[in-house]
Design a protein around this motif. Structure first.
Motif, PDB file in Angstrom:
ATOM      1  N   GLU A  98       8.072   1.371  -2.474  1.00 17.40           N
ATOM      2  CA  GLU A  98       8.497   2.501  -1.651  1.00 17.40           C
ATOM      3  C   GLU A  98       9.328   2.070  -0.447  1.00 17.40           C
ATOM      4  O   GLU A  98      10.262   2.763  -0.063  1.00 17.40           O
ATOM      5  N   ASN A 145       9.641   0.130  -8.217  1.00 21.09           N
ATOM      6  CA  ASN A 145       8.246   0.546  -8.062  1.00 21.09           C
ATOM      7  C   ASN A 145       7.764   0.490  -6.617  1.00 21.09           C
ATOM      8  O   ASN A 145       6.689   1.023  -6.310  1.00 21.09           O
ATOM      9  N   LEU A 165       0.860  -1.178   0.000  1.00 17.70           N
ATOM     10  CA  LEU A 165       0.000   0.000   0.000  1.00 17.70           C
ATOM     11  C   LEU A 165       0.900   1.233   0.000  1.00 17.70           C
ATOM     12  O   LEU A 165       1.668   1.457   0.937  1.00 17.70           O
ATOM     13  N   GLN A 166       0.804   2.029  -1.057  1.00 18.91           N
ATOM     14  CA  GLN A 166       1.732   3.141  -1.235  1.00 18.91           C
ATOM     15  C   GLN A 166       1.150   4.450  -0.719  1.00 18.91           C
ATOM     16  O   GLN A 166      -0.017   4.520  -0.314  1.00 18.91           O
ATOM     17  N   SER A 167       1.995   5.482  -0.734  1.00 12.82           N
ATOM     18  CA  SER A 167       1.645   6.749  -0.089  1.00 12.82           C
ATOM     19  C   SER A 167       0.455   7.455  -0.728  1.00 12.82           C
ATOM     20  O   SER A 167      -0.213   8.255  -0.085  1.00 12.82           O
ATOM     21  N   ASP A 168       0.173   7.167  -1.997  1.00  7.33           N
ATOM     22  CA  ASP A 168      -0.979   7.776  -2.664  1.00  7.33           C
ATOM     23  C   ASP A 168      -2.228   6.903  -2.551  1.00  7.33           C
ATOM     24  O   ASP A 168      -3.199   7.114  -3.289  1.00  7.33           O
ATOM     25  N   ASP A 169      -2.188   5.922  -1.648  1.00 10.11           N
ATOM     26  CA  ASP A 169      -3.291   4.990  -1.387  1.00 10.11           C
ATOM     27  C   ASP A 169      -3.516   3.985  -2.509  1.00 10.11           C
ATOM     28  O   ASP A 169      -4.505   3.243  -2.490  1.00 10.11           O
ATOM     29  N   SER A 170      -2.621   3.940  -3.460  1.00  6.97           N
ATOM     30  CA  SER A 170      -2.685   2.890  -4.482  1.00  6.97           C
ATOM     31  C   SER A 170      -1.970   1.648  -3.973  1.00  6.97           C
ATOM     32  O   SER A 170      -1.209   1.698  -2.999  1.00  6.97           O
ATOM     33  N   ILE A 171      -2.220   0.527  -4.614  1.00  2.00           N
ATOM     34  CA  ILE A 171      -1.581  -0.734  -4.241  1.00  2.00           C
ATOM     35  C   ILE A 171      -0.747  -1.232  -5.417  1.00  2.00           C
ATOM     36  O   ILE A 171      -1.261  -1.386  -6.530  1.00  2.00           O
ATOM     37  N   TYR A 172       0.533  -1.453  -5.142  1.00  7.43           N
ATOM     38  CA  TYR A 172       1.398  -2.025  -6.169  1.00  7.43           C
ATOM     39  C   TYR A 172       1.628  -3.503  -5.854  1.00  7.43           C
ATOM     40  O   TYR A 172       1.944  -3.861  -4.717  1.00  7.43           O
TER      41      TYR A 172
END
Length: 266
Positions: free
Chosen positions: A181, A179, A106-113
């Protein structure tokens, strides 16, 4: 599946033995020496421990062989009932051979990679030592040379040590590493961590409690000394890991003990 079958067969054999113990009690007379109320002894043997862990990825922890040994004593309350107390060194353990793929973040922009080509796997061996104190009620019947008994115990165990052996591997597909974080996920390829007798005491609850059920056969060598054979089952109720939201516990402990009994003079 093999372990589950073995555990099921052990449970069936254990409870069938308890059944025959009760239906055959009339084969044994009451205690030949009713004035001798105190017994002490030593016993030890093999035990097999299982663990349930809600945070296992795809493979539940595997059971592990261990042992227990210690001292015990009992006092005849009257009729065919005794009150017992023991003190045991109780070695338990389990193995974690787990696998997780894909690796997601779960990344800082609330997207999931998600990297489907990456994975995390464990090959770990845990060893935990407890000091266990059971308080028991014992129902017994005996003849001149043989005694049979059923023992139900409430036990409390204090964790003495917890250690971890083995290795973990985190593999991040090289093209996917930039990709992520988190720093540990940005390392391409395999990151292998080895553990050799690492202290993990703080990962676990410092105590355990539950119920023990044992059946036993005692053969009297003379008026004072006997040897016994006693298989048993332990049901634990305490949370295993210190993390309160992680559902985990010792999932049945099977043991087979042998030992010596000594009858004290009043």
């Amino acid at each position: 599946m093999v372990i589950m079958i073995k555990n099921s067969l052990f449970q069936k054999a254990f409870f069938v033995s308890m059944f025959f113990l009760f239906i055959n009690v009339d084969l044994f007379s009451q205690e030949p020496n009713p004035d001798n109320r105190f017994n002490i002894g030593f016993e030890g043997g093999y035990q097999y421990t299982n663990v349930y862990d809600s945070e296992a990825f795809t493979v539940l922890p595997k059971g592990k062989s261990g042992y227990n040994f210690g001292l015990f004593g009992d006092y005849k309350l009257g009729g065919s009932i005794k009150l017992g107390l023991g003190l045991y060194l109780d070695k338990r353990g389990f193995k974690s051979n787990d696998y997780l793929s894909p690796i997601g973040e779960l990344q800082s922009d609330d997207s999931i990679y998600v990297s489907y080509a990456s994975y995390y796997q464990t090959n770990l061996d845990y060893s935990l030592n407890y000091l266990t104190i059971p308080v028991s009620l014992i129902y017994y019947r005996e003849s001149e040379k043989i005694s049979i008994y059923l023992k139900a115990s409430l036990y409390y165990s204090l964790l003495l040590s917890a250690n971890k052996y083995g290795r973990t591997e985190l593999y991040i597909f090289p093209d996917h590493a930039p990709n992520f974080e988190a720093e540990e996920l940005r390392v391409p390829g395999s990151t292998i961590t080895n553990f050799n007798n690492e202290d993990v005491f703080d990962d676990f609850n410092t105590d355990d409690w539950g119920v023990q059920l044992n059946i036993g056969l005692l053969y009297k060598l003379n008026d004072r000394i006997g040897i016994h054979f006693s298989p048993g089952l332990t049901l634990a109720f305490q949370q295993l890991y210190a993390d309160p939201i992680r559902s985990s516990k010792w999932n049945n402990i099977y043991r087979v003990n042998v030992g010596f009994n000594y009858k004290l003079k009043n």
